[in-house]
Design an enzyme around this catalytic site. Structure first.
Site, PDB file in Angstrom:
ATOM      1  CB  SER A  59      -3.432   3.981  -1.397  1.00 35.92           C
ATOM      2  OG  SER A  59      -4.338   4.829  -2.063  1.00 35.92           O
ATOM      3  NE  ARG A 181      -4.319  13.368   6.268  1.00 37.19           N
ATOM      4  CZ  ARG A 181      -4.764  12.176   5.883  1.00 37.19           C
ATOM      5  NH1 ARG A 181      -5.892  11.700   6.395  1.00 37.19           N
ATOM      6  NH2 ARG A 181      -4.105  11.462   5.000  1.00 37.19           N
ATOM      7  CB  ALA A 255       4.583   2.832   6.859  1.00 37.15           C
ATOM      8  CG  ASP A 256       1.635   6.311   3.177  1.00 40.54           C
ATOM      9  OD1 ASP A 256       1.043   6.128   4.258  1.00 40.54           O
ATOM     10  OD2 ASP A 256       1.033   6.591   2.117  1.00 40.54           O
ATOM     11  CG  ASP A 394      -6.661   8.394  -3.136  1.00 36.44           C
ATOM     12  OD1 ASP A 394      -7.749   8.453  -2.535  1.00 36.44           O
ATOM     13  OD2 ASP A 394      -5.581   8.185  -2.556  1.00 36.44           O
ATOM     14  CG  ASP A 435      -5.948   2.056  -4.740  1.00 33.26           C
ATOM     15  OD1 ASP A 435      -6.805   2.719  -5.372  1.00 33.26           O
ATOM     16  OD2 ASP A 435      -4.990   2.602  -4.158  1.00 33.26           O
ATOM     17  CG  HIS A 436      -9.023   3.277  -2.306  1.00 30.27           C
ATOM     18  ND1 HIS A 436      -9.406   4.578  -2.538  1.00 30.27           N
ATOM     19  CD2 HIS A 436      -7.673   3.313  -2.154  1.00 30.27           C
ATOM     20  CE1 HIS A 436      -8.343   5.369  -2.523  1.00 30.27           C
ATOM     21  NE2 HIS A 436      -7.278   4.629  -2.302  1.00 30.27           N
ATOM     22  CG  HIS A 452     -10.188   6.184   0.670  1.00 37.66           C
ATOM     23  ND1 HIS A 452      -9.153   5.460   1.209  1.00 37.66           N
ATOM     24  CD2 HIS A 452      -9.603   7.238   0.042  1.00 37.66           C
ATOM     25  CE1 HIS A 452      -8.001   6.038   0.923  1.00 37.66           C
ATOM     26  NE2 HIS A 452      -8.253   7.117   0.222  1.00 37.66           N
TER      27      HIS A 452
END
Length: 506
Positions: A59, A181, A255-256, A394, A435-436, A452
């Site tokens: 993304s 995560r 980053a996010d 997603d 976007d993917h 993905h």
């Protein structure tokens, strides 16, 4: 209203087999658009988006390329190129971090996602850091965050074994903590999750302890938790709480999902509901996680010049960015080329994502509320250009639950139909893409696929009267071609910095 760009995040075009939730879903709204409009496919992986050959898109990369209007060389590639060229050790920010630990008889703490998913990190970057610590003669430890979202759900033990081999050869870099995560890389302000990772790293307080990092992951599997959900676990024999004498290198290049933990470790704008008092360690991030963070950055951004938002602002167009909170950064920061601050005439309306442990429990997420808000804006204060992201394909695709992903696709399709009607009534051109891929390959119940895909994604264009206007979509398109297509359609000159080309031809 002139145009709307609707991004169906994770909606790829798969093989149509039993793993393809997109193909299995009932999508009358999308199918009608594809039938009436100009329809084609776009590539979203590898060199087409500035990644290495074969690397699946994501993304961040997708929105960056969409906004830039050109193929953007990714930060991950910059790091890899320096390692391959033998100049990684010359990086000033990294050198200062090692100097701090060396001068204070401290350690360097490496932390980030340990996997080969390539979305947030590369394990090769961590291995290079471990080797660098050995070369510098500085003691290092690793806080390993396990994946299972951009990789197979139980692949983490293999990545930990690979790291253990590098550590053994280097003689430093032992794993001090292991954490999924889900806790270490939350991005939706679930601060209680972040705090659990923080406590393990800073205070060595965690619900579990294991003799080795491999044993920590294996024990998690025994508890029924896959890589993403590994509870914070201390590794025995590595008594390394974080101190002011230490340095931290957060090696994620995306980053996010790194921001929250970095904010807590650096005590930046502490608006969480509990007290934290982190030591003043020297913290370096691999890339810029937020332009407002006053932290050293190993690879500062090479921001694309004149992204879509800037060009629209320069042409006195108003624009509205909309998403639910899971995709806030993508329709703002990434689409704007790594810029946090809105452009002149840019408004943002972000709807909260639902507060559920995993989105298979609520496949519709906040798509109905997001669409309600968009329709209200179109009716009352319509922007010249709307950019809206539907997160469901997603986010639900990442759960590996086929039926939930199918339901997510159908929920988005229903909302797309409502939104398309409002856009057409307002006289806007409509562009629908992704976007993917993700939900186009969910794997099987025995081997769920949560990552993905490298499948192409759709691109659909409809004129304000809901037809193709006599246009077709050319072959060979990429995400970098979307902004030039939109701009040319509404009569805005395409800047020279955008090397993408219009996808529409007659």
């Amino acid at each position: 209203m002139e145009a709307a760009l609707v991004i169906l995040d994770g909606w790829g075009l798969g093989d149509g087999d039993e793993t393809d939730a997109v193909a299995a879903a009932d999508t009358p709204a999308f199918d009608a658009l594809a039938e009436r409009g100009a329809t084609g496919q776009l590539e979203t992986h590898g060199r087409s988006v500035g990644l290495p050959d074969g690397q699946m898109g994501n993304s961040e990369v997708g929105h960056l390329n969409i906004g830039a209007g050109r193929v953007v060389k990714q930060d991950s590639t910059r790091v890899t190129d320096d390692i391959d060229a033998g100049v990684f050790a010359d990086n000033e920010a990294l050198a200062r971090a090692f100097d701090h630990a060396d001068d204070h008889d401290g350690r360097v703490h490496f932390m980030g996602l340990v996997s080969d998913g390539g979305v947030h990190s590369y394990q090769s970057h961590l291995h290079a850091l471990v080797d660098l610590a050995a070369e510098r003669g500085v003691e290092a430890v690793t806080h390993a965050f396990t994946d299972g979202r951009d990789t197979a759900p139980k692949s983490g033990v293999g990545f930990i074994e690979d790291l253990a081999a590098t550590v053994e050869e280097a003689g430093t870099g032992d794993v001090a903590t292991v954490c999924g995560r889900y806790y270490a890389m939350d991005r939706d302000e679930n601060w209680e999750r972040t705090k659990r990772a923080y406590d393990a790293i800073v205070h060595r307080e965690a619900p579990h302890e294991a003799d080795s990092a491999v044993a920590a992951v294996a024990a998690s599997y025994d508890r029924g938790d896959t890589d993403e959900y590994v509870e914070p676990t201390l590794v025995s024999g590595t008594d390394a709480p974080l101190s002011a004498d230490d340095a931290v290198v957060f090696f994620n290049f995306r980053a996010d999902r790194a921001r929250q933990l970095v904010r807590m470790l650096a005590d930046i704008d502490p608006d969480w509901a509990f007290e934290t008092d982190p030591p003043a360690a020297a913290l370096v991030t691999m890339t810029e996680y937020d332009e407002t963070f006053d932290l050293p950055v190993a690879y500062p951004p090479l921001a694309p010049e004149q992204p879509l938002g800037a060009v629209l602002a320069e042409s006195d167009r108003t624009q509205l960015r909309m998403a639910e909170s899971e995709k806030y950064a993508h329709v703002t920061y990434f689409l704007n080329g790594g810029r946090e601050v809105a452009f002149e005439g840019e408004r943002r309306d972000i709807v909260d994502s639902p507060d559920v442990p995993t989105y298979d429990e609520q496949p519709a997420m906040s798509a109905p509320e997001l669409t309600d808000a968009a329709i209200d804006h179109i009716g009352a204060d319509a922007p010249d250009v709307l950019v809206l992201n539907y997160a469901n394909p997603d986010m639900v695709g990442h759960t590996g639950d086929f039926e939930a992903a199918k339901a997510a696709i159908e929920a988005v399709d229903e909302q797309l139909g409502r939104l398309e009607s409002a856009i057409r009534e307002a006289g806007g051109h409509l562009f629908v893409t992704a976007d993917h891929g993700n939900a186009d390959d969910m794997g099987t119940p025995e081997a769920p696929h949560t990552a993905h895909t490298t499948n192409p994604v759709p691109f659909v264009y409809c004129t304000p009267d809901g037809t193709d206007g006599g246009y077709t979509v050319r072959d060979g398109g990429t995400l970098a071609d979307i902004a030039p297509t939109l701009l040319s359609t509404i009569g805005v000159d395409i800047p020279e910095t955008m090397t993408g080309e219009s996808l529409l031809e007659r």
